[in-house]
Design a protein around this motif. Sequence first.
Motif, PDB file in Angstrom:
ATOM      1  N   THR A  38       0.824  -1.227   0.000  1.00  0.00           N
ATOM      2  CA  THR A  38       0.000   0.000   0.000  1.00  0.00           C
ATOM      3  C   THR A  38       0.853   1.270   0.000  1.00  0.00           C
ATOM      4  OG1 THR A  38      -0.139   0.211   2.425  1.00  0.00           O
ATOM      5  CG2 THR A  38      -1.774  -1.211   1.355  1.00  0.00           C
ATOM      6  N   PHE A  39       2.187   1.123   0.081  1.00  0.00           N
ATOM      7  CA  PHE A  39       3.061   2.300   0.069  1.00  0.00           C
ATOM      8  C   PHE A  39       2.926   3.033  -1.266  1.00  0.00           C
ATOM      9  CE2 PHE A  39       6.540   1.752   3.496  1.00  0.00           C
ATOM     10  CZ  PHE A  39       5.604   1.267   4.402  1.00  0.00           C
ATOM     11  N   GLY A  40       2.862   4.351  -1.197  1.00  0.00           N
ATOM     12  CA  GLY A  40       2.694   5.160  -2.403  1.00  0.00           C
ATOM     13  C   GLY A  40       3.996   5.345  -3.160  1.00  0.00           C
ATOM     14  N   PRO A  41       3.939   6.150  -4.240  1.00  0.00           N
ATOM     15  CA  PRO A  41       5.146   6.406  -5.034  1.00  0.00           C
ATOM     16  C   PRO A  41       6.153   7.277  -4.268  1.00  0.00           C
ATOM     17  CG  PRO A  41       3.333   7.776  -5.797  1.00  0.00           C
ATOM     18  CD  PRO A  41       2.763   6.881  -4.751  1.00  0.00           C
ATOM     19  N   ILE A  42       7.354   7.377  -4.815  1.00  0.00           N
ATOM     20  CA  ILE A  42       8.389   8.222  -4.191  1.00  0.00           C
ATOM     21  C   ILE A  42       7.915   9.672  -4.223  1.00  0.00           C
ATOM     22  CG2 ILE A  42      10.776   9.066  -4.412  1.00  0.00           C
ATOM     23  CD1 ILE A  42      11.370   6.308  -5.814  1.00  0.00           C
ATOM     24  N   PRO A  43       7.890  10.358  -3.071  1.00  0.00           N
ATOM     25  CA  PRO A  43       7.431  11.763  -3.065  1.00  0.00           C
ATOM     26  C   PRO A  43       8.398  12.672  -3.826  1.00  0.00           C
ATOM     27  CG  PRO A  43       7.595  10.859  -0.818  1.00  0.00           C
ATOM     28  CD  PRO A  43       8.290   9.908  -1.725  1.00  0.00           C
ATOM     29  N   ASP A  44       7.886  13.839  -4.250  1.00  0.00           N
ATOM     30  CA  ASP A  44       8.786  14.807  -4.909  1.00  0.00           C
ATOM     31  C   ASP A  44       9.328  15.833  -3.902  1.00  0.00           C
ATOM     32  OD1 ASP A  44       6.568  16.361  -4.420  1.00  0.00           O
ATOM     33  OD2 ASP A  44       6.086  16.749  -6.531  1.00  0.00           O
ATOM     34  N   PHE A  45       8.910  15.721  -2.647  1.00  0.00           N
ATOM     35  CA  PHE A  45       9.383  16.605  -1.568  1.00  0.00           C
ATOM     36  C   PHE A  45       9.233  18.077  -1.945  1.00  0.00           C
ATOM     37  CE2 PHE A  45      11.734  12.558  -1.152  1.00  0.00           C
ATOM     38  CZ  PHE A  45      11.196  12.155   0.057  1.00  0.00           C
TER      39      PHE A  45
END
Length: 324
Positions: free
Chosen positions: A265-272
């Motif tokens: 359920t972990f989302g994509p890598i954030p763009d911060f």
Amino acid sequence: MDPVQEGRVVIVGSGLIGCSWAMLFASGGFQVKLYDIVQEQVTKALEKIGKELKELGKTGMLKGTLTADKQLSLISGCTDLKAAVEGAIYLQECTPENLELKKKIFGQLDLIVSNDVILGSSTSCLMPTKLFTGLKHVKQCIVAHPVNPPYYVPLVELVPHPETEPSTVEKTYALMKKIGQSPVRLTKEIDGFALNRLQYAIISEAWRLVGDGVISSDDLDLVMSDGLGMRYAFIGPLETMHLNAEGMLNYCDRYREGMIRVLKTFGPIPDFAGKTEQKINQAMCEKTPADPEHLNARRHWRDECLARLAKLKKEIKSDDTHNL
């Protein structure tokens, strides 16, 4: 027995990390040459170190068995790189995190060092193959990445170049142990080494949880400081698994499916960036405004906490040894 050690250590770069390394090596009884290109920077750094050592002596947080004055007397400044490295057994490079600058420094060192000195770099993210490839003395080169602030957090990641001699790793490991640090050996290079890979995994899920409105920034930090962090200050995630069930095999048997389900359920890598960045920044600034005065006060508080935790860990280790 005189705790002053044979051999001299060179620190290249007199910034925050360079000063911390100088203090650590002096606490272990080593003579230290602190090198920088401008005399004024060296003078300022030595004044800062003197002040810090005296303060640590007063508060009982000084490392090693030598007095603050004796430790300070072991550290001297230098603006001549060739003179600094002469007769040295170990060199720790602490220049800004810039590949071209670091390559230039190691290129200069390559022309003047002996075949005996170990060349260590404090880099937190530059890979050994980027830094050391092509150097004549590549066998003597290693990344020795400390954790900020190194005086209070003992971990050092040792990352070899593919051509680094095993003896270079072993000698660096022994030296770090001698000055009271906790070295760990990576068998090969990987982007981010071990510490930042673990740190970024935590940061990215923290960012997603706050960004998705699951939890506030302050409560997220509490999950670590008053939850996971309490355990992780003494045992790592793998031993935590081992102890949280009837051993590791039992833990995997019990929780394997649940872990995989949650991880999916972990989302994509954030763009911060964007809204979440603004949201987290606002929460952090309400707690500690982002100006030098407030940030330095909070850092000082953090360092005091870390020093006290380090002292407690040392006492616990000592008690454990006596009870064996």
